[in-house]
Design an enzyme around this catalytic site. Structure first.
Site, PDB file in Angstrom:
ATOM      1  N   ARG A   1      30.297 -19.965  37.275  1.00  0.00           N
ATOM      2  CA  ARG A   1      31.675 -19.502  37.047  1.00  0.00           C
ATOM      3  C   ARG A   1      32.108 -18.437  38.048  1.00  0.00           C
ATOM      4  NH1 ARG A   1      31.517 -19.585  30.455  1.00  0.00           N
ATOM      5  NH2 ARG A   1      32.209 -21.746  30.283  1.00  0.00           N
TER       6      ARG A   1
ATOM      7  N   LYS B   1      31.362 -37.369  17.650  1.00  0.00           N
ATOM      8  CA  LYS B   1      32.255 -37.777  16.558  1.00  0.00           C
ATOM      9  C   LYS B   1      33.629 -38.283  16.989  1.00  0.00           C
ATOM     10  CE  LYS B   1      30.360 -34.646  13.141  1.00  0.00           C
ATOM     11  NZ  LYS B   1      30.639 -33.438  12.362  1.00  0.00           N
TER      12      LYS B   1
ATOM     13  N   GLY C   1      32.662 -30.028  27.947  1.00  0.00           N
ATOM     14  CA  GLY C   1      31.396 -29.695  27.280  1.00  0.00           C
ATOM     15  C   GLY C   1      30.167 -30.452  27.747  1.00  0.00           C
TER      16      GLY C   1
ATOM     17  N   GLY D   1      36.986 -26.672  26.129  1.00  0.00           N
ATOM     18  CA  GLY D   1      38.099 -26.731  25.177  1.00  0.00           C
ATOM     19  C   GLY D   1      39.435 -26.897  25.866  1.00  0.00           C
TER      20      GLY D   1
HETATM   21  P1  AMP Z   1      30.432 -33.998  22.023  1.00  0.00           P
HETATM   22  O1  AMP Z   1      30.274 -32.508  22.017  1.00  0.00           O
HETATM   23  O2  AMP Z   1      31.318 -34.529  20.948  1.00  0.00           O
HETATM   24  O3  AMP Z   1      30.780 -34.541  23.395  1.00  0.00           O
HETATM   25  O4  AMP Z   1      28.999 -34.587  21.616  1.00  0.00           O
HETATM   26  C1  AMP Z   1      27.889 -34.458  22.429  1.00  0.00           C
HETATM   27  C2  AMP Z   1      26.670 -34.698  21.609  1.00  0.00           C
HETATM   28  O5  AMP Z   1      26.693 -35.998  21.066  1.00  0.00           O
HETATM   29  C3  AMP Z   1      25.395 -34.600  22.415  1.00  0.00           C
HETATM   30  O6  AMP Z   1      24.692 -33.469  21.995  1.00  0.00           O
HETATM   31  C4  AMP Z   1      24.641 -35.880  22.077  1.00  0.00           C
HETATM   32  O7  AMP Z   1      23.282 -35.661  21.769  1.00  0.00           O
HETATM   33  C5  AMP Z   1      25.369 -36.383  20.856  1.00  0.00           C
HETATM   34  N1  AMP Z   1      25.243 -37.838  20.701  1.00  0.00           N
HETATM   35  C6  AMP Z   1      25.471 -38.784  21.616  1.00  0.00           C
HETATM   36  N2  AMP Z   1      25.180 -39.997  21.145  1.00  0.00           N
HETATM   37  C7  AMP Z   1      24.730 -39.833  19.885  1.00  0.00           C
HETATM   38  C8  AMP Z   1      24.246 -40.712  18.883  1.00  0.00           C
HETATM   39  N3  AMP Z   1      24.182 -42.029  19.091  1.00  0.00           N
HETATM   40  N4  AMP Z   1      23.858 -40.186  17.706  1.00  0.00           N
HETATM   41  C9  AMP Z   1      23.928 -38.861  17.506  1.00  0.00           C
HETATM   42  N5  AMP Z   1      24.366 -37.965  18.415  1.00  0.00           N
HETATM   43  C10 AMP Z   1      24.768 -38.459  19.589  1.00  0.00           C
END
Ligand code: AMP
Length: 395
Positions: A35, A197, A353, A376
Site C-alpha cells: 500500500r 456466498k 478481497g 470493499g
Molecule cells: P469471498 O470473500 O466471498 O470472495 O470468499 C472467499 C472464500 O471462499 C475463500 O476463503 C475460499 O476458501 C472460500 N470458498 C471458495 N470455494 C469454496 C467452497 N466450494 N466451499 C467453501 N468455501 C469456499
C-alpha cells in the site's frame, strides 16, 4: 476528472489522503509495504513538481490513542519506499501540526499521526475535517481502500477545497480500470464471480447483468445454484434461503442475453481439510457426506474456452478453497486462462478481497492488466454505487 496534472504543485503543500493501513508484526515492523508502494507515484509526482507532501492515513482500528497503532511505527518504511527522509508529527490536527506544516519545505514529506485516534474521523465530523483542511493548499485523495467511506479525511474534507482537489494517480487508475470493465468495455465482457456466498455477491451480479456478456459462477456459491436447479450437492456450502434468488438470477440473465456458466464438475472431499479423501464428480451428483471444495477438470476446460474469447475480464472471488493446496487447482487454472487472454490483448481486472490474495499467492499479479487495491470499495463500485470519496472530488 480532476487529476494531479491539472495542478502545478510548485511551492504548494499537498494534503494527501493515502491508505497506509499496512500489516505490522509483533515488533511493529511493516510486513507488507504494497500500500505504501501504491502511493509512491502520486507523492513522487508532487515532489518532482516542486511541492511538499503531507500524508494522512488511518492504521488499524484503535480505540482512542493506542501506541500500537501509531504511524510512528511505519515512518522508517515510508522513508525507505519513497527514498526521502520522512518527517513525523505525533498528532494530525492542532497548532503543533500546523506549525510543522508551515516549516515544511519544497521536496519534503510529513507523515501525520493516525487519523482514527480521533473518533471524529470515522464520524465524518465537519469541524475535524475543517481542521485537517488547514494543512494543505491542495487536497489529493489517493486512498481507494477507504473511498467507500464518508469519513472526515476521505470525503467531508473535500468541501473545504472547492477548486483545489483532485484524485491521486492510484485512485485515478482504479476508477479507470473499473470504467474499462463496466462502462467503456470491449466486448465480449466476462465476469467471474467466485468466493463463498451468493448473498455477498448478489448486488454485484444484479448490477453487472446489464454490462457483461458472460458470467462465470464458481466457489461455494455454485452449490446454491446447483441445488436450486435440482442437483444433489451433499454437504457442500449452501444458502437455502437464496435458492429462489439464484433461479431469478438465471431467468434475468436469459432475458438479458447474458450467458451464465456454472461449474460442470467438482473436486469433492469427505471433510473440510487438505488431508481429506477426494474424488472428482459431476457438480450435480455429489453424494451425501461429501462436499465440493474446488472445480474440476471439465470445468477448467469450459471456463478457459469462455475466457479465451473474451476481450474484457473481471475476476472477483476464487473458484475453490484455494488456501488448501488440494483445492487450489481450479483457481490456478482460471488464473492461467486469464493470464493467457491478457497476453493476447484482453483487459483483465482482478479485485475484491480473496481473489487478490490468490492472484498474489500464485504469481498472477504481473500477468493481469490491473489488480485493485480496495476490497470493499471495489465491490461497492461493481454494485453500481457512487463512492463518497470519489463523489466528493467530482462535485
Ligand atoms: P469471498 O470473500 O466471498 O470472495 O470468499 C472467499 C472464500 O471462499 C475463500 O476463503 C475460499 O476458501 C472460500 N470458498 C471458495 N470455494 C469454496 C467452497 N466450494 N466451499 C467453501 N468455501 C469456499
Amino acid at each position: 476528472m480532476p487529476l494531479l496534472n491539472d495542478f502545478n504543485f510548485e511551492n504548494k503543500k499537498a494534503l494527501i489522503r493515502v491508505d497506509f493501513n499496512v500489516p505490522l508484526n509483533d515488533e511493529f515492523k511493516v510486513t507488507d509495504a504494497t500500500r505504501i508502494l501504491a502511493a509512491k507515484s502520486t507523492i513522487d509526482a508532487i515532489l518532482n513538481d516542486g511541492g511538499s507532501a503531507i500524508l494522512m492515513s488511518h492504521l488499524g482500528r484503535p480505540k482512542g490513542k493506542e501506541n500500537k497503532f501509531s504511524m510512528a511505527h511505519i515512518v522508517e518504511k515510508v522513508s525507505r519506499v519513497l527514498g526521502v527522509k520522512v518527517k513525523f508529527i505525533d498528532d494530525c490536527v492542532g497548532v503543533k501540526v500546523e506549525k510543522a506544516v508551515s516549516e515544511l519545505k519544497a521536496g519534503e514529506v510529513l507523515l501525520l499521526e493516525n487519523l482514527r485516534f480521533y473518533t471524529e474521523e470515522k464520524a465524518g465530523d465537519k469541524s475535524f475535517a475543517e481542521q485537517l483542511s488547514k494543512l494543505g493548499d491542495v487536497y489529493v485523495n489517493d486512498a481507494f481502500g477507504t473511498a467507500h467511506r464518508a469519513h472526515a479525511s476521505t470525503a467531508i474534507i473535500a468541501d473545504f477545497f472547492p477548486k483545489n482537489k483532485c484524485f491521486g494517480n492510484l485512485l485515478a487508475r482504479e476508477i479507470d480500470s473499473i470504467n474499462k470493465v463496466l462502462n467503456d468495455s470491449q466486448k465480449p465482457v466476462t465476469a467471474i464471480l467466485g468466493g463463498a456466498k451468493v448473498s455477498s455477491k448478489i448486488g454485484v451480479i444484479e448490477n453487472i447483468l446489464d454490462k457483461v456478456d458472460h458470467i462465470i459462477i464458481g466457489g461455494g456459491m455454485t452449490f446454491t445454484f446447483v441445488k436450486a436447479l435440482g442437483g444433489k450437492i451433499g454437504s457442500s456450502l449452501v444458502e437455502n434461503d437464496k435458492q429462489e434468488l439464484a433461479l431469478a438470477i438465471l431467468e434475468k440473465a436469459k432475458a438479458k442475453n447474458v450467458q451464465i456458466h456454472l461449474p460442470i464438475d467438482a473436486i469433492i472431499a469427505e471433510n473440510f481439510s487438505n488431508d481429506a479423501n477426494t474424488k472428482e464428480v459431476d457438480t450435480s451428483e455429489i453424494p451425501d457426506g461429501w462436499m465440493g471444495l474446488d472445480s474440476g477438470t471439465k470445468t477448467a476446460e469450459k471456463f478457459a474456452e469462455v475466457i479465451a474469447k473474451s476481450k474484457t475480464i473481471l475476476w472477483n472471488g476464487p473458484l475453490g478453497v484455494f488456501e488448501m493446496e488440494n483445492f487450489s487447482k481450479g483457481t490456478i487454472e482460471l488464473g492461467n486462462a486469464i493470464a493467457e487472454a491478457t497476453k493476447n490483448g484482453a483487459f483483465s481486472l482482478v479485485g475484491g478481497g480473496d481473489s487478490v490474495a490468490a492472484v498474489k499467492q500464485f504469481g498472477f499479479a504481473e500477468k493481469v492488466s490491473y489488480v485493485s487495491t480496495g476490497g470493499g470499495a471495489m465491490l461497492e463500485m461493481l454494485e453500481g454505487k457512487t463512492l463518497p470519496g470519489i463523489e466528493a472530488i467530482l462535485k
